[in-house]
Write a protein that holds these residues in place. Structure first.
Motif, PDB file in Angstrom:
ATOM      1  N   ILE A 259       0.840  -1.187   0.000  1.00 36.38           N
ATOM      2  CA  ILE A 259       0.000   0.000   0.000  1.00 36.38           C
ATOM      3  C   ILE A 259       0.882   1.246   0.000  1.00 36.38           C
ATOM      4  O   ILE A 259       1.834   1.353   0.774  1.00 36.38           O
ATOM      5  CB  ILE A 259      -0.922   0.025   1.227  1.00 36.38           C
ATOM      6  CG1 ILE A 259      -1.769  -1.253   1.265  1.00 36.38           C
ATOM      7  CG2 ILE A 259      -1.825   1.250   1.194  1.00 36.38           C
ATOM      8  CD1 ILE A 259      -2.650  -1.350   2.492  1.00 36.38           C
ATOM      9  N   ALA A 260       0.556   2.218  -0.866  1.00 29.43           N
ATOM     10  CA  ALA A 260       1.333   3.444  -0.969  1.00 29.43           C
ATOM     11  C   ALA A 260       1.068   4.365   0.210  1.00 29.43           C
ATOM     12  O   ALA A 260      -0.018   4.370   0.786  1.00 29.43           O
ATOM     13  CB  ALA A 260       1.001   4.170  -2.277  1.00 29.43           C
ATOM     14  N   PHE A 261       2.093   5.159   0.577  1.00 29.79           N
ATOM     15  CA  PHE A 261       1.951   6.091   1.692  1.00 29.79           C
ATOM     16  C   PHE A 261       1.020   7.251   1.336  1.00 29.79           C
ATOM     17  O   PHE A 261       0.358   7.805   2.209  1.00 29.79           O
ATOM     18  CB  PHE A 261       3.319   6.645   2.101  1.00 29.79           C
ATOM     19  CG  PHE A 261       4.121   5.684   2.917  1.00 29.79           C
ATOM     20  CD1 PHE A 261       3.822   5.474   4.250  1.00 29.79           C
ATOM     21  CD2 PHE A 261       5.165   4.979   2.353  1.00 29.79           C
ATOM     22  CE1 PHE A 261       4.565   4.584   5.024  1.00 29.79           C
ATOM     23  CE2 PHE A 261       5.915   4.087   3.106  1.00 29.79           C
ATOM     24  CZ  PHE A 261       5.608   3.894   4.445  1.00 29.79           C
ATOM     25  N   PHE A 262       1.015   7.650   0.079  1.00 27.17           N
ATOM     26  CA  PHE A 262       0.080   8.689  -0.349  1.00 27.17           C
ATOM     27  C   PHE A 262      -0.394   8.377  -1.761  1.00 27.17           C
ATOM     28  O   PHE A 262       0.241   7.643  -2.504  1.00 27.17           O
ATOM     29  CB  PHE A 262       0.698  10.084  -0.272  1.00 27.17           C
ATOM     30  CG  PHE A 262       1.720  10.367  -1.347  1.00 27.17           C
ATOM     31  CD1 PHE A 262       3.024   9.954  -1.201  1.00 27.17           C
ATOM     32  CD2 PHE A 262       1.363  11.067  -2.491  1.00 27.17           C
ATOM     33  CE1 PHE A 262       3.967  10.224  -2.186  1.00 27.17           C
ATOM     34  CE2 PHE A 262       2.295  11.336  -3.481  1.00 27.17           C
ATOM     35  CZ  PHE A 262       3.601  10.917  -3.324  1.00 27.17           C
ATOM     36  N   ASP A 263      -1.537   8.948  -2.122  1.00 28.97           N
ATOM     37  CA  ASP A 263      -2.198   8.594  -3.372  1.00 28.97           C
ATOM     38  C   ASP A 263      -2.509   9.862  -4.173  1.00 28.97           C
ATOM     39  O   ASP A 263      -3.397  10.630  -3.794  1.00 28.97           O
ATOM     40  CB  ASP A 263      -3.496   7.839  -3.061  1.00 28.97           C
ATOM     41  CG  ASP A 263      -4.182   7.335  -4.313  1.00 28.97           C
ATOM     42  OD1 ASP A 263      -3.703   7.631  -5.417  1.00 28.97           O
ATOM     43  OD2 ASP A 263      -5.206   6.646  -4.184  1.00 28.97           O
ATOM     44  N   PRO A 264      -1.792  10.117  -5.270  1.00 31.49           N
ATOM     45  CA  PRO A 264      -2.037  11.322  -6.062  1.00 31.49           C
ATOM     46  C   PRO A 264      -3.427  11.361  -6.685  1.00 31.49           C
ATOM     47  O   PRO A 264      -3.934  12.429  -7.005  1.00 31.49           O
ATOM     48  CB  PRO A 264      -0.946  11.267  -7.140  1.00 31.49           C
ATOM     49  CG  PRO A 264      -0.563   9.822  -7.240  1.00 31.49           C
ATOM     50  CD  PRO A 264      -0.715   9.297  -5.850  1.00 31.49           C
ATOM     51  N   VAL A 265      -4.034  10.195  -6.858  1.00 31.90           N
ATOM     52  CA  VAL A 265      -5.391  10.145  -7.420  1.00 31.90           C
ATOM     53  C   VAL A 265      -6.371  10.847  -6.490  1.00 31.90           C
ATOM     54  O   VAL A 265      -7.145  11.716  -6.901  1.00 31.90           O
ATOM     55  CB  VAL A 265      -5.837   8.688  -7.661  1.00 31.90           C
ATOM     56  CG1 VAL A 265      -7.307   8.637  -8.051  1.00 31.90           C
ATOM     57  CG2 VAL A 265      -4.981   8.048  -8.746  1.00 31.90           C
ATOM     58  N   SER A 266      -6.339  10.491  -5.222  1.00 31.62           N
ATOM     59  CA  SER A 266      -7.232  11.114  -4.243  1.00 31.62           C
ATOM     60  C   SER A 266      -6.931  12.598  -4.076  1.00 31.62           C
ATOM     61  O   SER A 266      -7.843  13.407  -3.861  1.00 31.62           O
ATOM     62  CB  SER A 266      -7.095  10.419  -2.888  1.00 31.62           C
ATOM     63  OG  SER A 266      -7.491   9.062  -2.977  1.00 31.62           O
ATOM     64  N   ILE A 267      -5.668  12.959  -4.182  1.00 30.69           N
ATOM     65  CA  ILE A 267      -5.278  14.365  -4.060  1.00 30.69           C
ATOM     66  C   ILE A 267      -5.936  15.195  -5.161  1.00 30.69           C
ATOM     67  O   ILE A 267      -6.414  16.304  -4.919  1.00 30.69           O
ATOM     68  CB  ILE A 267      -3.741  14.503  -4.114  1.00 30.69           C
ATOM     69  CG1 ILE A 267      -3.134  13.918  -2.840  1.00 30.69           C
ATOM     70  CG2 ILE A 267      -3.323  15.957  -4.291  1.00 30.69           C
ATOM     71  CD1 ILE A 267      -1.627  13.820  -2.858  1.00 30.69           C
ATOM     72  N   ALA A 268      -5.985  14.650  -6.367  1.00 32.46           N
ATOM     73  CA  ALA A 268      -6.635  15.354  -7.480  1.00 32.46           C
ATOM     74  C   ALA A 268      -8.119  15.540  -7.219  1.00 32.46           C
ATOM     75  O   ALA A 268      -8.694  16.595  -7.531  1.00 32.46           O
ATOM     76  CB  ALA A 268      -6.416  14.579  -8.784  1.00 32.46           C
ATOM     77  N   TRP A 269      -8.756  14.549  -6.624  1.00 30.23           N
ATOM     78  CA  TRP A 269     -10.199  14.626  -6.349  1.00 30.23           C
ATOM     79  C   TRP A 269     -10.494  15.686  -5.284  1.00 30.23           C
ATOM     80  O   TRP A 269     -11.446  16.452  -5.412  1.00 30.23           O
ATOM     81  CB  TRP A 269     -10.726  13.267  -5.900  1.00 30.23           C
ATOM     82  CG  TRP A 269     -10.635  12.206  -6.969  1.00 30.23           C
ATOM     83  CD1 TRP A 269     -10.295  12.393  -8.284  1.00 30.23           C
ATOM     84  CD2 TRP A 269     -10.875  10.811  -6.808  1.00 30.23           C
ATOM     85  NE1 TRP A 269     -10.318  11.190  -8.956  1.00 30.23           N
ATOM     86  CE2 TRP A 269     -10.663  10.200  -8.081  1.00 30.23           C
ATOM     87  CE3 TRP A 269     -11.245  10.009  -5.738  1.00 30.23           C
ATOM     88  CZ2 TRP A 269     -10.827   8.833  -8.287  1.00 30.23           C
ATOM     89  CZ3 TRP A 269     -11.398   8.643  -5.934  1.00 30.23           C
ATOM     90  CH2 TRP A 269     -11.196   8.062  -7.206  1.00 30.23           C
TER      91      TRP A 269
END
Length: 205
Positions: free
Chosen positions: A51-61
């Motif tokens: 599992i990644a520490f942060f998710d750029p996909v969610s950041i965009a949302w």
């Protein structure tokens, strides 16, 4: 007098329609951006469980939500969710569904809490979220709801596909990693939008 009132009503209607158009355009743009950002997934730092520490996909949302408003944020998340499905290499649909379920509480809970404030001209005020204390409080509520939702979903998915062996360890990982991801999901958009004063440039709410 009647002509003046009619003119004002027409201008308000045009302004409302323009705002809706901008919200749809913003949701589509950031939804597409989130799909592009998902291509960074293989190079993101991860814990041993993958599992990644942060998710750029969610950041965009969340970015879309802060710039274009609640409706745009939800629409962007749904667009991104649908767009990610063809690229999902895990169990079909489950990955994007988890991403959507993890992000929506961070958008929906601030919307619900903002409704406690009086509306001005029927529009939820973006400036309320700009105040750090308001953003922190609504964010913490969103994180708490996300934690509950993700634990329940992970229990259901894990038991369905993997059985009960190792479930306890997996849930501990989920309980730890989701708040960490949530902090990035909320902090980065806040800095980008309010730190660079994009909220002033895009007064769409």
């Amino acid at each position: 007098m009647e002509k003046l009132e009619e003119k004002i009503e027409n201008e308000v209607e045009v302004s409302k329609n323009s705002r809706i158009t901008l919200q749809i355009a913003g949701a589509s743009l950031f939804g597409a951006l989130s799909i592009v950002l998902s291509l960074l997934s293989p190079i993101l730092p991860r814990i041993p469980q993958g599992i990644a520490f942060f998710d750029p996909v969610s950041i965009a949302w969340v970015l879309c939500f802060l710039i274009f408003g609640p409706a745009a944020g939800v629409l962007c998340s749904v667009i991104g969710f649908l767009g990610l499905i063809p690229f999902d290499t895990s169990i079909p649909v489950i990955g994007p569904l988890m991403k959507l379920s993890a992000t929506l509480p961070l958008i929906i809970m601030p919307i619900l809490i903002l409704k406690l404030y009086k509306r001005e001209e029927g529009i939820l005020k973006q400036s309320k979220l700009k105040k750090p204390i308001n953003y922190i409080v609504t964010g913490l509520v969103g994180i708490a709801v996300r934690e509950i939702v993700m634990i329940l979903l992970n229990v259901a998915v894990y038991l369905t596909f993997f059985g009960s062996i190792g479930l306890d360890v997996w849930l501990i990982v989920i309980a730890i990693i989701n708040p960490i991801q949530s902090i990035w999901d909320l902090l980065i958009p806040y800095i980008v939008v309010f730190g660079t004063k994009l909220d002033k440039k895009f007064d769409i709410w």
